[in-house]
Design an enzyme around this catalytic site. Sequence first.
Site, PDB file in Angstrom:
ATOM      1  N   GLU A 287      38.276  41.690  43.982  1.00  0.00           N
ATOM      2  CA  GLU A 287      38.455  43.003  43.342  1.00  0.00           C
ATOM      3  C   GLU A 287      39.020  44.025  44.309  1.00  0.00           C
ATOM      4  OE1 GLU A 287      35.087  44.655  41.253  1.00  0.00           O
ATOM      5  OE2 GLU A 287      35.375  43.326  39.554  1.00  0.00           O
ATOM      6  N   HIS A 308      34.112  15.608  48.031  1.00  0.00           N
ATOM      7  CA  HIS A 308      34.281  14.474  47.123  1.00  0.00           C
ATOM      8  C   HIS A 308      34.936  14.903  45.817  1.00  0.00           C
ATOM      9  CE1 HIS A 308      31.764  11.729  49.625  1.00  0.00           C
ATOM     10  NE2 HIS A 308      31.390  12.910  50.100  1.00  0.00           N
ATOM     11  N   LYS A 422      38.687  44.581  28.833  1.00  0.00           N
ATOM     12  CA  LYS A 422      37.697  45.371  28.085  1.00  0.00           C
ATOM     13  C   LYS A 422      38.365  46.089  26.929  1.00  0.00           C
ATOM     14  CE  LYS A 422      34.803  46.534  32.055  1.00  0.00           C
ATOM     15  NZ  LYS A 422      34.371  47.629  32.908  1.00  0.00           N
TER      16      LYS A 422
HETATM   17  O1  PA5 Z   1      32.569  46.166  41.779  1.00  0.00           O
HETATM   18  C1  PA5 Z   1      32.602  46.721  40.701  1.00  0.00           C
HETATM   19  O2  PA5 Z   1      32.782  47.945  40.607  1.00  0.00           O
HETATM   20  C2  PA5 Z   1      32.367  45.978  39.401  1.00  0.00           C
HETATM   21  O3  PA5 Z   1      32.295  44.598  39.596  1.00  0.00           O
HETATM   22  C3  PA5 Z   1      31.085  46.441  38.748  1.00  0.00           C
HETATM   23  O4  PA5 Z   1      30.013  46.229  39.613  1.00  0.00           O
HETATM   24  C4  PA5 Z   1      30.830  45.708  37.426  1.00  0.00           C
HETATM   25  O5  PA5 Z   1      31.948  45.840  36.587  1.00  0.00           O
HETATM   26  C5  PA5 Z   1      29.618  46.274  36.722  1.00  0.00           C
HETATM   27  O6  PA5 Z   1      29.763  47.632  36.485  1.00  0.00           O
HETATM   28  P1  PA5 Z   1      28.545  48.568  36.156  1.00  0.00           P
HETATM   29  O7  PA5 Z   1      27.613  48.552  37.295  1.00  0.00           O
HETATM   30  O8  PA5 Z   1      29.144  49.904  35.909  1.00  0.00           O
HETATM   31  O9  PA5 Z   1      27.876  48.012  34.914  1.00  0.00           O
END
Ligand code: PA5
Length: 436
Positions: A287, A308, A422
């Site tokens: 990310e 393996h 989303k």
């Molecule tokens: O690193 C990030 O920002 C995302 O992976 C969030 O942690 C994830 O989308 C969950 O979001 P939230 O904590 O708002 O529910």
Amino acid sequence: MKGIKLEIQDAKYFAEKEYEALQSESVTALSTLMEGTGAGNDFLGWVNLPSTTPDELVTRIEATAKRLRENCDYVVCVGIGGSYLGAKAVNSALADNFEYYYAPNPGEPKVLYAGQNIGEEYTAQLEKLLTGKRFGIIVISKSGTTTEPAIAFRILKELLEKQAGKEKAKDLIVAVTDANKGALRTMSDNEGYETYVIPDNVGGRFSVLTPVGLLPIAVAGHDIRTLLQGAKDMEAQTAHPGSDNQAQTYALMRNALYKSGKKIELLVNFDPSLHYISEWWKQLYGESEGKDGKGIFPASVDFTTDLHSMGQWIQQGERSIFETVISVAKPSVERRIPEDKENLDGINYLAGKRIDEVNKMAELGTKMAHVDGGVPNMRIEIESVNEYNLGQLIYFFEKACGISGYMLGVNPFNQPGVEFYKSNMFKLLKKPGYDK
Ligand code: PA5
């Protein structure tokens, strides 16, 4: 040795002058991070978190964890992405591999996870397990509006209130969310749940050392003070540029390898307890770096298991990969391979050796084969799997990620691409506001 040690001598698959050229870029990236002058600088709260976490916060987390431990046989952590992977990684690393086959002991609840998928069977099976059981919920969402945890929380809250009664359920639910915004904040305030705040300036994937990770880790019975101490020592070790700054070196090596055509990094372990450390690491780097058409693809394998299955590809497939191996120096137990008079399995040559000695030779043999096969190999030696060393490892990877992202020329602290699925899903489900 205490903590972690990075070794890079088997990964220098590029000319020394290319490495030297990138050295000054890594110094600049580190100072951009430390001075807060780069992209995403409103999300740098994690940089000094270990050294600035107030003792009162740790004490309160420990008290909440104690209450949940005393009153629950199961505690479900509801969250997704950065709101669950850090806790899952640390709890899995420190757990007995067969923990879930034992019944819970009083005062030692099993920590379970939900809201990290939308699997109907997963949810129904979890409900089945929790029916008639003493359980609690830690619901974690920074935005407070994420669909996956919202669905899981609605279902588990209903079950808990039915079983324990609405009043008692309030004491068994803890929310970790934004100080002011989001549906989870509104719901927590209305219902009177205990809450913890995720600081505005700490993004989800950098939040394991906030209550997001610390509370579920403490509920699992682990020492969060020592975890923070490990991270704090690593914070000090990686604050300034230099060849002894391991986070800077790791970031530099990754970028040098990427520029030389190595587009995929495999995080490798030889200890199954580290599987979820890799899952956490993949989110952190995926990310943070995968954007603007750039970024090393972070992948992971568990060895020797995956030798393996993926071993053939790694040895002789497209030469676009490098490996970073996490190697545990000292397992916490000692178990030797017994002698067998008949030796029908032919392994008496191993009799008397520790299982770990065989594992270490598998690691060395694999490294030699992969390096010969054109796979650069970095190695992170971790003294043993405990809270202190995991704290070091977590902070090391976070710091290196920030430096590496800046070297790559991206904003490591946003994730605009995550919104696309989303928005389609919401349109398809006719969420109000998306139905046109
Ligand atoms: O690193 C990030 O920002 C995302 O992976 C969030 O942690 C994830 O989308 C969950 O979001 P939230 O904590 O708002 O529910």
